[in-house]
Design a protein around this motif. Structure first.
Motif, PDB file in Angstrom:
ATOM      1  N   CYS A  42       0.818  -1.224   0.000  1.00  0.00           N
ATOM      2  CA  CYS A  42       0.000   0.000   0.000  1.00  0.00           C
ATOM      3  C   CYS A  42       0.848   1.268   0.000  1.00  0.00           C
ATOM      4  O   CYS A  42       0.310   2.370   0.019  1.00  0.00           O
ATOM      5  CB  CYS A  42      -0.961   0.000   1.186  1.00  0.00           C
ATOM      6  SG  CYS A  42      -0.191   0.392   2.763  1.00  0.00           S
ATOM      7  N   CYS A  48      -2.084  -2.486   4.416  1.00  0.00           N
ATOM      8  CA  CYS A  48      -1.727  -3.804   3.882  1.00  0.00           C
ATOM      9  C   CYS A  48      -1.051  -4.763   4.864  1.00  0.00           C
ATOM     10  O   CYS A  48      -1.196  -5.962   4.730  1.00  0.00           O
ATOM     11  CB  CYS A  48      -0.839  -3.641   2.649  1.00  0.00           C
ATOM     12  SG  CYS A  48       0.850  -3.129   3.014  1.00  0.00           S
ATOM     13  N   CYS A  51       4.464  -4.744   5.182  1.00  0.00           N
ATOM     14  CA  CYS A  51       5.748  -4.116   5.519  1.00  0.00           C
ATOM     15  C   CYS A  51       6.156  -4.541   6.925  1.00  0.00           C
ATOM     16  O   CYS A  51       6.932  -3.869   7.588  1.00  0.00           O
ATOM     17  CB  CYS A  51       5.662  -2.593   5.422  1.00  0.00           C
ATOM     18  SG  CYS A  51       4.472  -1.901   6.595  1.00  0.00           S
ATOM     19  N   CYS A  88       6.412   0.918   7.760  1.00  0.00           N
ATOM     20  CA  CYS A  88       6.045   2.220   7.183  1.00  0.00           C
ATOM     21  C   CYS A  88       5.641   3.212   8.269  1.00  0.00           C
ATOM     22  O   CYS A  88       5.451   4.394   7.982  1.00  0.00           O
ATOM     23  CB  CYS A  88       4.935   2.087   6.143  1.00  0.00           C
ATOM     24  SG  CYS A  88       3.324   1.631   6.819  1.00  0.00           S
TER      25      CYS A  88
HETATM   26 FE1  FES Z   1       1.149  -1.040   3.798  1.00  0.00          FE
HETATM   27 FE2  FES Z   1       2.960  -0.403   5.665  1.00  0.00          FE
HETATM   28  S1  FES Z   1       0.885  -0.956   5.934  1.00  0.00           S
HETATM   29  S2  FES Z   1       3.216  -0.420   3.518  1.00  0.00           S
END
Ligand code: FES
Length: 109
Positions: A42, A48, A51, A88
């Protein structure tokens, strides 16, 4: 004094890479921009959980605590441990120079 920070990333094959980044960069971006294998589907939007990293326990108390949003999203990751974070959501800073993280299952591109 240099603003360049160092990040130690252990990949899914157990190899550790030392990469450089600047203050304010997301740890996920530093990993991705150096071509290391991280899905981060994402792009850092907290949508998502691909990461997912394990933070070296020695660094855990230097990190900003996870927000409720990060904790909720982390629930969707595989094999979540007490040192799991979404990379992230970690911003590089002087205090985190030398931070060590390991790419977690499910982060493979
Ligand atoms: Fe998707 Fe971190 S939650 S890149």
């Amino acid at each position: 004094m240099s603003d360049t920070r160092h990040l130690n990333v252990t990949d899914r094959d157990g190899r550790t890479h030392t990469v450089e980044g600047l203050d304010g960069w997301r740890v996920m971006e530093i990993i991705r921009d150096h071509g290391l294998p991280i899905k981060a589907e994402c792009g850092g939007a907290l949508a998502c959980a691909t990461c997912h990293v394990y933070v070296d326990p020695a660094w855990l108390d230097k990190l900003m605590p996870a927000t409720d949003e990060e904790t909720d999203k982390l629930d969707e990751a595989f094999e979540v441990e007490s040192n799991s974070r979404l990379s992230c959501q970690i911003l590089m800073s002087a205090e985190l120079d030398g931070l060590a993280v390991t790419l977690a299952p499910g982060s493979e591109p």
